[in-house]
Design a protein around this motif. Structure first.
Motif, PDB file in Angstrom:
ATOM      1  N   PHE A  39       0.831  -1.208   0.000  1.00 27.15           N
ATOM      2  CA  PHE A  39       0.000   0.000   0.000  1.00 27.15           C
ATOM      3  C   PHE A  39       0.865   1.258   0.000  1.00 27.15           C
ATOM      4  N   LEU A  40       1.838   1.319   0.909  1.00 27.61           N
ATOM      5  CA  LEU A  40       2.681   2.510   1.016  1.00 27.61           C
ATOM      6  C   LEU A  40       3.575   2.681  -0.213  1.00 27.61           C
ATOM      7  N   PHE A  41       4.070   1.577  -0.742  1.00 23.75           N
ATOM      8  CA  PHE A  41       4.913   1.643  -1.936  1.00 23.75           C
ATOM      9  C   PHE A  41       4.125   2.192  -3.118  1.00 23.75           C
ATOM     10  N   ILE A  42       2.922   1.671  -3.328  1.00 29.04           N
ATOM     11  CA  ILE A  42       2.077   2.151  -4.429  1.00 29.04           C
ATOM     12  C   ILE A  42       1.694   3.611  -4.206  1.00 29.04           C
ATOM     13  N   TYR A  43       1.366   3.962  -2.963  1.00 28.08           N
ATOM     14  CA  TYR A  43       1.018   5.350  -2.643  1.00 28.08           C
ATOM     15  C   TYR A  43       2.200   6.275  -2.949  1.00 28.08           C
ATOM     16  N   SER A  44       3.416   5.829  -2.626  1.00 29.20           N
ATOM     17  CA  SER A  44       4.592   6.664  -2.890  1.00 29.20           C
ATOM     18  C   SER A  44       4.801   6.835  -4.392  1.00 29.20           C
ATOM     19  N   LEU A  45       4.616   5.754  -5.149  1.00 23.05           N
ATOM     20  CA  LEU A  45       4.753   5.860  -6.601  1.00 23.05           C
ATOM     21  C   LEU A  45       3.697   6.791  -7.193  1.00 23.05           C
ATOM     22  N   LYS A  46       2.486   6.725  -6.640  1.00 20.11           N
ATOM     23  CA  LYS A  46       1.396   7.607  -7.090  1.00 20.11           C
ATOM     24  C   LYS A  46       1.768   9.073  -6.853  1.00 20.11           C
ATOM     25  N   SER A  47       2.325   9.352  -5.692  1.00 21.66           N
ATOM     26  CA  SER A  47       2.724  10.731  -5.384  1.00 21.66           C
ATOM     27  C   SER A  47       3.862  11.195  -6.282  1.00 21.66           C
TER      28      SER A  47
END
Length: 162
Positions: A39-47
């Motif tokens: 979740f956090l990895f995908i969120y970071s990539l999204k940002s």
């Protein structure tokens, strides 16, 4: 204040509820760690993607008054109907609190106080930051910062000795 109080309730639900489940059930612990990382990895990539691809700026509309009850209900809805709040507070904070053992109440209090400072800073700082975030570059810098912070948290969760 509403957001900070709701956040504190969820933080303590994570520290004293979900953390206990994670300790007792290895499968749940693994799912929490790897699920939180993903979740956090995908969120970071999204940002980070948004920082380089999106063009955003803050253009507040004309001021208008709203009823207090409407504001309270919308705030509660945004808080309790947001799936990220459960991932962030119960899953992530609950998972991290395990490493503090018997001192997890202190961790919960600290996390709750940090949340209180965050929400009050956000609320009162919005007026000061509005002119800054009217510029596109400000959003890009914020998205890069959020992306990096989320990457650090993701990998620290993955490699933490829980």
């Amino acid at each position: 204040m509403i957001c900070a109080l709701c956040d504190a309730l969820l933080i303590f639900a994570g520290v004293f509820g979900f953390a206990q489940v994670i300790q007792k059930f290895e499968l749940v612990r693994q799912v929490a760690i790897y699920g939180g990382f993903i979740f956090l990895f995908i969120y970071s990539l999204k940002s980070l993607y948004a920082a380089f691809r999106n063009s955003q700026s803050l253009r507040p509309s004309a001021q208008h008054e709203s009823k207090f009850s409407k504001i309270v209900l919308l705030t509660l809805a945004f808080t309790w109907l947001n799936p990220h709040v459960y991932l962030d507070t119960m899953l992530l904070i609950g998972s991290v609190s395990i490493k503090f053992g018997g001192e997890n109440i202190i961790f919960g209090i600290g996390a709750s106080l940090a949340s209180l400072v965050f929400f009050f800073s956000l609320g009162y700082g919005a007026r000061v930051l509005a002119p800054i975030f009217a510029k596109e570059i400000s959003w890009k810098i914020l998205e890069i910062f959020v992306g990096i912070v989320m990457l650090v948290i993701a990998f620290s969760l993955l490699f933490a000795k829980v």
